[in-house]
Structure formats: C-alpha cells, structure tokens
Design a protein around this motif. Structure first.
Motif, PDB file in Angstrom:
ATOM      1  N   THR A 181       0.853  -1.181   0.000  1.00  0.00           N
ATOM      2  CA  THR A 181       0.000   0.000   0.000  1.00  0.00           C
ATOM      3  C   THR A 181       0.893   1.236   0.000  1.00  0.00           C
ATOM      4  O   THR A 181       2.104   1.138   0.217  1.00  0.00           O
ATOM      5  CB  THR A 181      -0.931   0.032   1.221  1.00  0.00           C
ATOM      6  OG1 THR A 181      -0.131   0.031   2.415  1.00  0.00           O
ATOM      7  CG2 THR A 181      -1.880  -1.151   1.214  1.00  0.00           C
ATOM      8  N   ALA A 182       0.294   2.397  -0.209  1.00  0.00           N
ATOM      9  CA  ALA A 182       1.112   3.604  -0.331  1.00  0.00           C
ATOM     10  C   ALA A 182       0.314   4.834   0.063  1.00  0.00           C
ATOM     11  O   ALA A 182      -0.909   4.803   0.212  1.00  0.00           O
ATOM     12  CB  ALA A 182       1.618   3.756  -1.762  1.00  0.00           C
ATOM     13  N   GLN A 183       1.054   5.919   0.233  1.00  0.00           N
ATOM     14  CA  GLN A 183       0.475   7.251   0.329  1.00  0.00           C
ATOM     15  C   GLN A 183       0.848   7.982  -0.957  1.00  0.00           C
ATOM     16  O   GLN A 183       2.012   7.986  -1.371  1.00  0.00           O
ATOM     17  CB  GLN A 183       1.019   8.014   1.532  1.00  0.00           C
ATOM     18  CG  GLN A 183       0.430   9.409   1.681  1.00  0.00           C
ATOM     19  CD  GLN A 183       1.016  10.151   2.859  1.00  0.00           C
ATOM     20  OE1 GLN A 183       2.231  10.153   3.080  1.00  0.00           O
ATOM     21  NE2 GLN A 183       0.154  10.805   3.638  1.00  0.00           N
ATOM     22  N   PHE A 184      -0.134   8.619  -1.592  1.00  0.00           N
ATOM     23  CA  PHE A 184       0.100   9.279  -2.872  1.00  0.00           C
ATOM     24  C   PHE A 184       0.204  10.787  -2.663  1.00  0.00           C
ATOM     25  O   PHE A 184      -0.617  11.397  -1.978  1.00  0.00           O
ATOM     26  CB  PHE A 184      -1.034   8.972  -3.858  1.00  0.00           C
ATOM     27  CG  PHE A 184      -1.192   7.504  -4.149  1.00  0.00           C
ATOM     28  CD1 PHE A 184      -0.311   6.864  -5.002  1.00  0.00           C
ATOM     29  CD2 PHE A 184      -2.210   6.775  -3.555  1.00  0.00           C
ATOM     30  CE1 PHE A 184      -0.445   5.506  -5.266  1.00  0.00           C
ATOM     31  CE2 PHE A 184      -2.354   5.416  -3.810  1.00  0.00           C
ATOM     32  CZ  PHE A 184      -1.465   4.782  -4.668  1.00  0.00           C
ATOM     33  N   THR A 223      -2.814  11.921  -0.185  1.00  0.00           N
ATOM     34  CA  THR A 223      -3.851  11.026   0.326  1.00  0.00           C
ATOM     35  C   THR A 223      -3.450  10.522   1.701  1.00  0.00           C
ATOM     36  O   THR A 223      -2.342  10.766   2.175  1.00  0.00           O
ATOM     37  CB  THR A 223      -4.042   9.825  -0.612  1.00  0.00           C
ATOM     38  OG1 THR A 223      -2.871   8.986  -0.530  1.00  0.00           O
ATOM     39  CG2 THR A 223      -4.273  10.257  -2.043  1.00  0.00           C
ATOM     40  N   ALA A 224      -4.334   9.770   2.309  1.00  0.00           N
ATOM     41  CA  ALA A 224      -3.979   9.055   3.527  1.00  0.00           C
ATOM     42  C   ALA A 224      -3.063   7.889   3.163  1.00  0.00           C
ATOM     43  O   ALA A 224      -2.939   7.512   1.992  1.00  0.00           O
ATOM     44  CB  ALA A 224      -5.247   8.544   4.216  1.00  0.00           C
ATOM     45  N   LYS A 225      -2.421   7.306   4.171  1.00  0.00           N
ATOM     46  CA  LYS A 225      -1.607   6.114   3.947  1.00  0.00           C
ATOM     47  C   LYS A 225      -2.507   4.883   3.827  1.00  0.00           C
ATOM     48  O   LYS A 225      -3.685   4.928   4.126  1.00  0.00           O
ATOM     49  CB  LYS A 225      -0.615   5.929   5.089  1.00  0.00           C
ATOM     50  CG  LYS A 225       0.431   7.027   5.190  1.00  0.00           C
ATOM     51  CD  LYS A 225       1.409   6.766   6.334  1.00  0.00           C
ATOM     52  CE  LYS A 225       2.458   7.856   6.416  1.00  0.00           C
ATOM     53  NZ  LYS A 225       3.444   7.606   7.515  1.00  0.00           N
ATOM     54  N   GLY A 226      -1.894   3.784   3.374  1.00  0.00           N
ATOM     55  CA  GLY A 226      -2.607   2.517   3.336  1.00  0.00           C
ATOM     56  C   GLY A 226      -3.518   2.332   2.140  1.00  0.00           C
ATOM     57  O   GLY A 226      -4.436   1.517   2.187  1.00  0.00           O
ATOM     58  N   LEU A 227      -3.262   3.040   1.058  1.00  0.00           N
ATOM     59  CA  LEU A 227      -4.129   2.946  -0.118  1.00  0.00           C
ATOM     60  C   LEU A 227      -3.440   2.189  -1.253  1.00  0.00           C
ATOM     61  O   LEU A 227      -2.223   2.266  -1.423  1.00  0.00           O
ATOM     62  CB  LEU A 227      -4.511   4.341  -0.615  1.00  0.00           C
ATOM     63  CG  LEU A 227      -5.282   5.235   0.359  1.00  0.00           C
ATOM     64  CD1 LEU A 227      -5.568   6.575  -0.286  1.00  0.00           C
ATOM     65  CD2 LEU A 227      -6.571   4.559   0.816  1.00  0.00           C
ATOM     66  N   ARG A 247       4.522   6.790  -2.155  1.00  0.00           N
ATOM     67  CA  ARG A 247       5.460   6.410  -1.093  1.00  0.00           C
ATOM     68  C   ARG A 247       4.953   5.113  -0.465  1.00  0.00           C
ATOM     69  O   ARG A 247       3.926   5.101   0.225  1.00  0.00           O
ATOM     70  CB  ARG A 247       5.573   7.521  -0.058  1.00  0.00           C
ATOM     71  CG  ARG A 247       6.175   8.799  -0.609  1.00  0.00           C
ATOM     72  CD  ARG A 247       6.559   9.780   0.481  1.00  0.00           C
ATOM     73  NE  ARG A 247       7.141  10.975  -0.090  1.00  0.00           N
ATOM     74  CZ  ARG A 247       8.439  11.104  -0.412  1.00  0.00           C
ATOM     75  NH1 ARG A 247       9.266  10.091  -0.179  1.00  0.00           N
ATOM     76  NH2 ARG A 247       8.892  12.219  -0.936  1.00  0.00           N
ATOM     77  N   ILE A 248       5.682   4.032  -0.705  1.00  0.00           N
ATOM     78  CA  ILE A 248       5.245   2.708  -0.266  1.00  0.00           C
ATOM     79  C   ILE A 248       5.292   2.652   1.258  1.00  0.00           C
ATOM     80  O   ILE A 248       6.308   2.982   1.881  1.00  0.00           O
ATOM     81  CB  ILE A 248       6.120   1.603  -0.877  1.00  0.00           C
ATOM     82  CG1 ILE A 248       6.143   1.751  -2.415  1.00  0.00           C
ATOM     83  CG2 ILE A 248       5.602   0.232  -0.485  1.00  0.00           C
ATOM     84  CD1 ILE A 248       4.770   1.720  -3.060  1.00  0.00           C
ATOM     85  N   ASP A 249       4.212   2.235   1.846  1.00  0.00           N
ATOM     86  CA  ASP A 249       4.131   2.168   3.310  1.00  0.00           C
ATOM     87  C   ASP A 249       5.145   1.188   3.866  1.00  0.00           C
ATOM     88  O   ASP A 249       5.309   0.070   3.363  1.00  0.00           O
ATOM     89  CB  ASP A 249       2.723   1.744   3.734  1.00  0.00           C
ATOM     90  CG  ASP A 249       1.673   2.784   3.384  1.00  0.00           C
ATOM     91  OD1 ASP A 249       2.042   3.977   3.304  1.00  0.00           O
ATOM     92  OD2 ASP A 249       0.505   2.405   3.184  1.00  0.00           O
ATOM     93  N   GLY A 250       5.867   1.619   4.921  1.00  0.00           N
ATOM     94  CA  GLY A 250       6.825   0.766   5.592  1.00  0.00           C
ATOM     95  C   GLY A 250       8.159   0.671   4.888  1.00  0.00           C
ATOM     96  O   GLY A 250       9.034  -0.075   5.317  1.00  0.00           O
ATOM     97  N   GLU A 251       8.335   1.395   3.786  1.00  0.00           N
ATOM     98  CA  GLU A 251       9.591   1.373   3.049  1.00  0.00           C
ATOM     99  C   GLU A 251       9.986   2.799   2.692  1.00  0.00           C
ATOM    100  O   GLU A 251       9.207   3.738   2.867  1.00  0.00           O
ATOM    101  CB  GLU A 251       9.452   0.549   1.754  1.00  0.00           C
ATOM    102  CG  GLU A 251       8.998  -0.888   1.958  1.00  0.00           C
ATOM    103  CD  GLU A 251       8.845  -1.624   0.638  1.00  0.00           C
ATOM    104  OE1 GLU A 251       9.251  -1.053  -0.398  1.00  0.00           O
ATOM    105  OE2 GLU A 251       8.308  -2.749   0.638  1.00  0.00           O
TER     106      GLU A 251
END
Length: 806
Positions: free
Chosen positions: A356-359, A407-411, A434-438
């Motif tokens: 997932t990511a935040q855009f 955007t919010a994270k986790g999308l 932006r990839i979540d956790g990376e």
C-alpha cells in the motif's frame, strides 16, 4: 556515424572504443564521446543540399547560424534526452557484517526528459521538442565483499527507452516539419554507478549521458523543405553527444544533492529512494532564441528482489480529447474537470496484492492567464488548474492555491480530479507513491512512461491541446499565427485573433465559445435587440463571416478590445475590436436613419472594427417598403434588414458604390412672365433664380412635369442620384442606396424616379462593379447611375475585419 553536413557546419563523431559494450566494469566507468565542431569557411557551398535555393539570403542566415551555434551547440545540449542505467559499487566498513553471496540488490530508475527550443528571425520561426523516457530495473548478485567493497554481478536487467520529438519551421526555405518516434527493445547494457556507505547510511547515484540514434521523418519528404527539417532535427539531437560525460549533471549542485539518499545503517537491509529534478531555461540577449528543459529522475535501491511495483495513472474518459473549459460564473467556479485514478500495479499489470502507499499529488508549471477567456469581465491571475476539496473529499493537506495535495496512507489506489478555470489552462500532473513501511518512492506513469502528464494532452508543446489542433487543422502551426482565409474578402488573411486566442476562446452571453482558425470572426454586442437579429443574420449570410452577436456589454467592455485578457508572453498580433449596435430616435428634420459612428480620432470612412465607436439605428425605420417597378408591377422589399447589413459592412471596410449623390432643392419660379423649374444647392437660395439652374423635369416614358402643376410645393428637397454615386453599380446590392428621387439626363434635364418606376431595394452583396438593372449600359432612356465609381463596387471583395489593416 557518418558525417552530417548542415549549411556551413560539419559535425564529426568519434565511435565508441571497440568492444566497449562487452567490457566488464570495474568501479566507476565513463564513456567519452569525442566531438569536433569545424567551420567549413563557406556559407551555402555547393555540397549543401539546398544551398543554391537560399543563397540569396546567405547573409542573414550566416548571422542566424552564429546564434544557432551558441544555442544548439552550447545550450540545447542540456535539452537532449539524458538517461542512465547503473551498476553498483557497495562500499561497506571493513568491520561490517559479511554478507552472504546469495544476497541480491535491486536498482530501479525511471526518468523523463522534456526539452524544447525556439528560434526566430525577421521571417523565420523554428520550434523543436524532444521527449525521452527510461525505465530500468537491474538485479545484482553480490559476488564478494572482500575488503568491505562489494563486487556485483548483473543477473537480470530490463531496460526500455522511448524517444519522440518533432519540429516545425516557417521559412527560410519553406514550411517544413520533422517527427521521430522510436522504441528500443530491452537491453542488458548498463552504464553509470552508485556508491553506498553502510556505516553512515548514505548513498549517491551517479548518472551519465545516455543517447540513442533515432529515425527522423520529415514533411515534405522531398527537398528542400524535408531535407532542411531533417538537418535541423539531427543538429538538435546529435548535439547531445558533444558534451563530455558528467558535464550535464556535474554542473548543477541542486540536482546532484537530490541524487543523494540516506537509509538506516543499523538495518540489515538497504531500502532507499528519491527523486531528482533538473530544470533550466535560457534565452539569448535578443530573446530570439530560447530553450527550456525539465528532467525528472526517480530511483530506488533495495536489498533483495522486491515485488516489482508500478504506480500508474489511468484517465477516466478520453484524456487525449479532453479540452479545458473556462469558468463562466466567476473566478471561483470551474469550467470542467478531468479525473485520473492512480493505482499500484504488479509486473503483470494487475493490482498489487500486498503493498500500500500514500500518494502525493502536485501540479507543475500551471498557467496563470488573466481572466478565464480573452474577454471575461474578471481578470485575476490565479492558477488555471486546481485541486479542489469539493471534488477530492478524501485528499489531505491541499495547498492554498490547489497545486499540491496528498492522500492518507494505506491505499492501493485513489482518484484525483483536476479542475479547469481557463479555456487555455495548461499544466503538468505528477504523482508520487510512497510505499508504506519502506523508503521506496514510485513516480506514477501514464502510458508506461509519462511521469509528468500534460493537462490537456499537448505532445507538441504548443500550450494548445493537440485534440483541438488536429480538429482544426493547425497542428504544428505557430500559436501566434493568424491565417484565417475565409471569406477571402480583400485578400488579407486573418481576423486579428491568433490561433492561441481562438483556442482559448471568448465569453458570449455567459457561455464559453471557441472560434475556428480557418474562418474570420466578428463580435457584436447588440443592445438594439429584437428585429436587428434579422439584419445581423443577413450580414453573416452575405459575408460568410462567423458572427458572434450575443455579447453582453461587460463581455465587450468599454474598450471594445475582444482579446484584451492576456499576459505579456501570450501569442498576440493586434488588439482586435468588437462592434456595438445601438438604437436612437431620429428627429423630425434629420435625414439620417442610421450610421456607423467613427471612434474618437478616426475619419468618417469605412474601416475595420477599431475605427467605429458604435452603429446607431433609428428605432422607427420601416421593416418593409413597397415600390412601383417598370411594367406597372409593384414589389415589397425588406428594408430594415438590408439597412442593418449595410451599416455593419461599413465596419468591415466596405464602401458605398460611390459618393457623389446629394440633396438639392426644386422650386417653380416665374421669370419674365413664364414659370420655370429651378434647382438650388442651398434651401436658402430658393426664390433667387439667379442662384439656381433652370431645369426640365421629365418622366422616363418621355412626358414632362409642368412647372405650373399644383403638386410642387413652394420649395421641395430632392435626393438627386449622380453618375457613379451611391445608387450606381449592381442594383441588387445592400451597399447601393435606394432613396433617389431623380437623376441627371442631358444638360438641363432631370428624370424623376419618385413616381414610376421607383428604386428597388438591394438584398444581396455584389461581386462586380459594372451597373446592372436600371444602371446597365444601354438602358433607355439612360442608365440611371451607371457603373460603380473607380475602386468601388465588387463589395464581397472589399471585406476586412482584421484591425491590423486599414
């Protein structure tokens, strides 16, 4: 590479060292492309393919080429498409952990470069644009880490490169253009490098120039135009190879800083990434030659072989046909919107399952044209494209001017709606994932390579949507051209509005309209209203102009300049004016029922719209008149309708058929005991025969009016038509007068037309000057008024609306 000859320039490119492609890289390698620029010492020599054709202009072109040397060889080099593949040199501290040989490292690079250039002389215009993209993913196996330095072996490399471009040229040879588009198959050739300090958790990407030969197609293909286009294209593209490696990137500190990255040195894995942007604009001292370029590089460095994710932009609707619309309700209400979905995708093109990511969304280089159309009452310069909360309720942190949001994270996906406020709105959309956790950062791409998405679609960089250019047959034409050819009129092309101004459009009665760049336009604010529409429609039908007659007073403005809303750099030729049509109440003694009123300081004569303050029409003008014709018949004519068309034509450079007519005064005087008709120039002279001329008043059938007749008043005014005057020429033309009461015969005679037959009322527009009908040569007893005056008549060939002329 073969030598390329262009005019008096000769380029020589040294080939790469033999076997370079297969050479195993140790550390950081460089390619040196040796380039030598020589002057042949002659201008347009016989070896030039089209030299003889332009030899007569050699002096001007030699000066031009001197400027081109500075631009294309020293400046356009920064515009070329430079990309890089890379190999790794991972530097570990000597005491660092021994890494298993089975460990792998993955590098990804996505880069886009858009470059354009223009060159102008007194009669030349050159425009070029090159767009290139690189997508690369390289996987390395760590061979050893002896001494803290990793030796990497490339085990998989996927690289795709696409380069496209085009150029247009007006003169010095003839109109010509070039285009190129090439897609290279995947290659295993890797160039460039990266260094990583695992002790401090820092790293750096090194990039070198990357260029491919391309196939160029020219139009026309036959010399000289096609050859000229190809030569110019090759000059721009091959100039890239003249730069020593590293010069392009090493010369920009901010760009180099963006190529640095950091990561957690305590982590057992490397996970880093970033984005680097390079932008430059240059103009010569005369502003005749200019170049701009923008390079965007997105990279990731990751331990192992992570799932190959891509962020993609998916337009909703037909992106390539979308056109921006202007706000019509005020500066805070958008004209229309365009929506994209951004999604994470796996290598097979399906939706990502785990990541997932935040855009992060940003609009770049957004236009800020004054107002929303060329004539909108509001004139603010806010961004023409915006991200609005009302259309994007899920977005966060939208900037004050609507140019950034996230955007919010986790999308795994998110919709993005961009609002347009201007008919010529343009900008570029870029989205980072932006990839979540990376630390991985992906740049969203459209059509597998575009990371900066032009809104609207504008491949040629003209700032005009390609869809509109194609639909109106102006693709490749300069945005400041004004070449409307229809109607032909007096032979002057154009209507005072550039291609860009016609694309941006106008407000007409609160609606956004775009005009046609092939047909001449005229704008009217009609406050008379009602029946005047019939006259305007007749005028439009006769002239074949595209008439826009629903403007409000605010849309016309007191200045009447219809293309007034523009910035300093907007494509513009002349302040083009609209017309104001108004009513008035004629006084009892006035002979004027309507006229085109000259603007302040302008003489009273036909001209283009700038020459007239307004057109006034008496509100009591008859709709129709009935006239007695030859043979005893009668006919009812439209009168008000052609009257309106007549006055409008004066504002489009159309004159009367002549100017000799006038009012005289008749009175029967008794001299020496006999009554005789006398004609006076002034009413005050009536009763003084010595100041008048004795005349005989005749019927066209041969009869004579008696001076003793009781029908003559004490002193009667008479409109006397003259030869080659307002009543001359083609009888059925709206520019011919129809109010004459008499005309001249032989010396001392006047033929009266106030009775039978009377004047017909012209309804059409003439194409010739010789008289027709009652004016035709050989008519009995006489042609009434004869041919139109010299240079008059043929009214359809006098039309001109362009304020640049007359």
């Amino acid at each position: 590479m073969n030598n390329l000859i262009y005019s008096d320039w000769q380029f020589r490119f040294a080939p790469l060292p033999a076997g370079y492609a297969g050479r195993k890289s140790q550390g950081f390698s460089k390619i040196c492309l040796l380039t030598q620029l020589e002057r042949s010492g002659k201008v347009f020599t016989s070896r030039n393919r089209w030299g003889p054709i332009v030899a007569e202009r050699a002096g001007e072109m030699q000066n031009y080429l001197s400027r081109m040397e500075k631009t294309y060889m020293k400046r356009l080099n920064v515009l070329a498409v430079f990309f890089s593949s890379v190999f790794f040199a991972l530097v570990l501290p000597a005491h660092g952990k021994q890494i298993d040989d089975n460990d792998k490292v993955t590098l990804t690079i996505n880069a886009t470069c858009v470059a354009d250039a223009t060159g102008k002389t007194s009669d030349s215009l050159l425009k070029e644009k090159v767009t290139g993209t690189l997508r690369e993913r390289a996987v390395y196996r760590i061979v050893s880490s002896e001494g803290g330095r990793l030796e990497l072996e490339l085990i998989d490399n996927q690289t795709s490169i696409e380069i496209s471009g085009g150029g247009t040229y007006k003169s010095p040879i003839e109109s010509a253009s070039w285009t190129l588009k090439t897609g290279h198959p995947p290659t295993r050739l890797v160039q460039g490098g990266v260094s990583i300090d695992t002790l401090h958790g820092t790293g750096n990407i090194n990039m070198h120039n990357f260029m491919r030969q391309v196939e160029i197609k020219a139009s026309p293909e036959d010399p000289p135009g096609g050859r000229f286009a190809v030569d110019m294209a090759e000059m721009a593209i091959e100039a890239a190879n003249s730069i020593p490696p590293g010069v392009f990137f090493d010369s920009n500190e901010s760009f180099l800083k963006e190529l640095n990255f950091t990561f957690d040195p305590k982590s057992k894995r490397i996970s880093a990434g970033g984005q680097a942007n390079y932008q430059t604009t240059w103009k010569d001292e005369s502003d005749n030659i200019a170049s701009t370029s923008r390079l965007s590089v997105n990279y990731t460095v990751t331990s192992g072989v992570p799932e190959e994710l891509r962020a993609v932009l998916i337009p909703k609707g037909d992106y390539k046909k979308w056109l921006p619309r202007a706000t019509v309700k005020g500066p805070d209400t958008p004209g229309n919107t365009i929506t994209f979905d951004v999604e994470l995708r796996n290598p097979q093109g399906g939706k990502a399952e785990e990541k997932t990511a935040q855009f992060e969304i940003e609009l770049l280089e957004t236009s800020r044209h004054p107002g929303s159309t060329m004539n909108s009452p509001w004139t603010g310069v806010d961004p023409d494209l915006k991200i609005l909360k009302i259309n994007n309720p899920a977005l966060l942190d939208i900037s004050a001017e609507g140019q950034k949001a996230k955007t919010a994270k986790g999308l795994k996906s998110a919709p993005i709606t961009i609002s347009s406020f201007d008919g010529a709105a343009i900008g570029k959309l870029t989205v980072l994932a932006r990839i979540d956790g990376e630390d991985t950062v992906l740049t969203a791409q459209l059509d597998s390579h575009l990371t900066e998405v032009s809104i609207p679609y504008d491949l040629d960089g003209s700032t005009i949507a390609d869809a509109w250019e194609e639909a109106n047959d102006v693709l490749g034409k300069p945005s400041d051209s004004d070449e409307d050819a229809e109607p032909q009129g007096d032979g002057h092309n154009g209507d005072g509005l550039t291609v860009w101004e016609e694309y941006r459009g106008f407000l007409e009665d609160g609606k956004h309209i775009r005009t046609k760049p092939q047909q001449k336009d005229l704008f009217i604010c009609d406050t008379y209203g009602g029946r005047s529409k019939r006259g305007i429609n007749r005028f439009a039908a006769l002239t074949k102009l595209d008439v826009h007659d629903k403007l409000t007073l605010e849309e016309l403005s007191p200045s009447r300049v219809i293309n007034r809303n523009r910035g300093e750099d907007a494509p513009h030729v002349v302040d083009q004016h609209g017309l104001l049509l108004d009513g008035f109440k004629k006084t009892e003694k006035s002979l004027i029922s309507g006229m085109a009123v000259p603007a302040q300081g302008e003489p009273y004569k036909p001209g283009t719209p700038k020459s007239f303050d307004r057109i006034i029409l008496d509100r009591a003008i008859e709709d129709t008149v009935t006239r007695k014709l030859e043979g005893g018949t009668t006919k009812t004519y439209e009168f008000f309708t052609p009257f309106v068309a007549h006055e409008l034509l004066h504002c489009c450079n159309v004159w009367h058929h002549g100017e000799e007519d006038g009012v005289v005064y008749w009175k029967a005087e008794e001299v020496d005991g006999k009554k005789t008709m006398y004609e006076y120039v002034k009413e005050a002279d009536c009763g003084s025969p010595e100041k008048g001329e004795p005349i005989r008043v005749l019927h066209e059938n041969g009869g004579e009016y008696s001076p003793d007749s009781p029908e003559w008043p004490t002193c009667m005014w008479v409109w006397l038509g003259e030869e080659q005057g307002q009543h001359s020429g083609v009888e059925d033309c709206v520019m011919r007068y129809s109010v004459s009461m008499a005309y001249r015969g032989v010396t001392g005679t006047r033929y009266i037309v106030h009775g039978e037959p009377q004047e017909s009322v012209g309804q059409g527009l003439c194409n010739i000057s010789p008289g027709t009908g009652v004016n035709k040569a050989g008519r009995k007893p006489f042609p009434r008024y004869g041919d139109a005056d010299k240079g008059r008549g043929a009214c359809a060939h006098k039309i001109c609306v362009n304020d640049w002329y007359h």
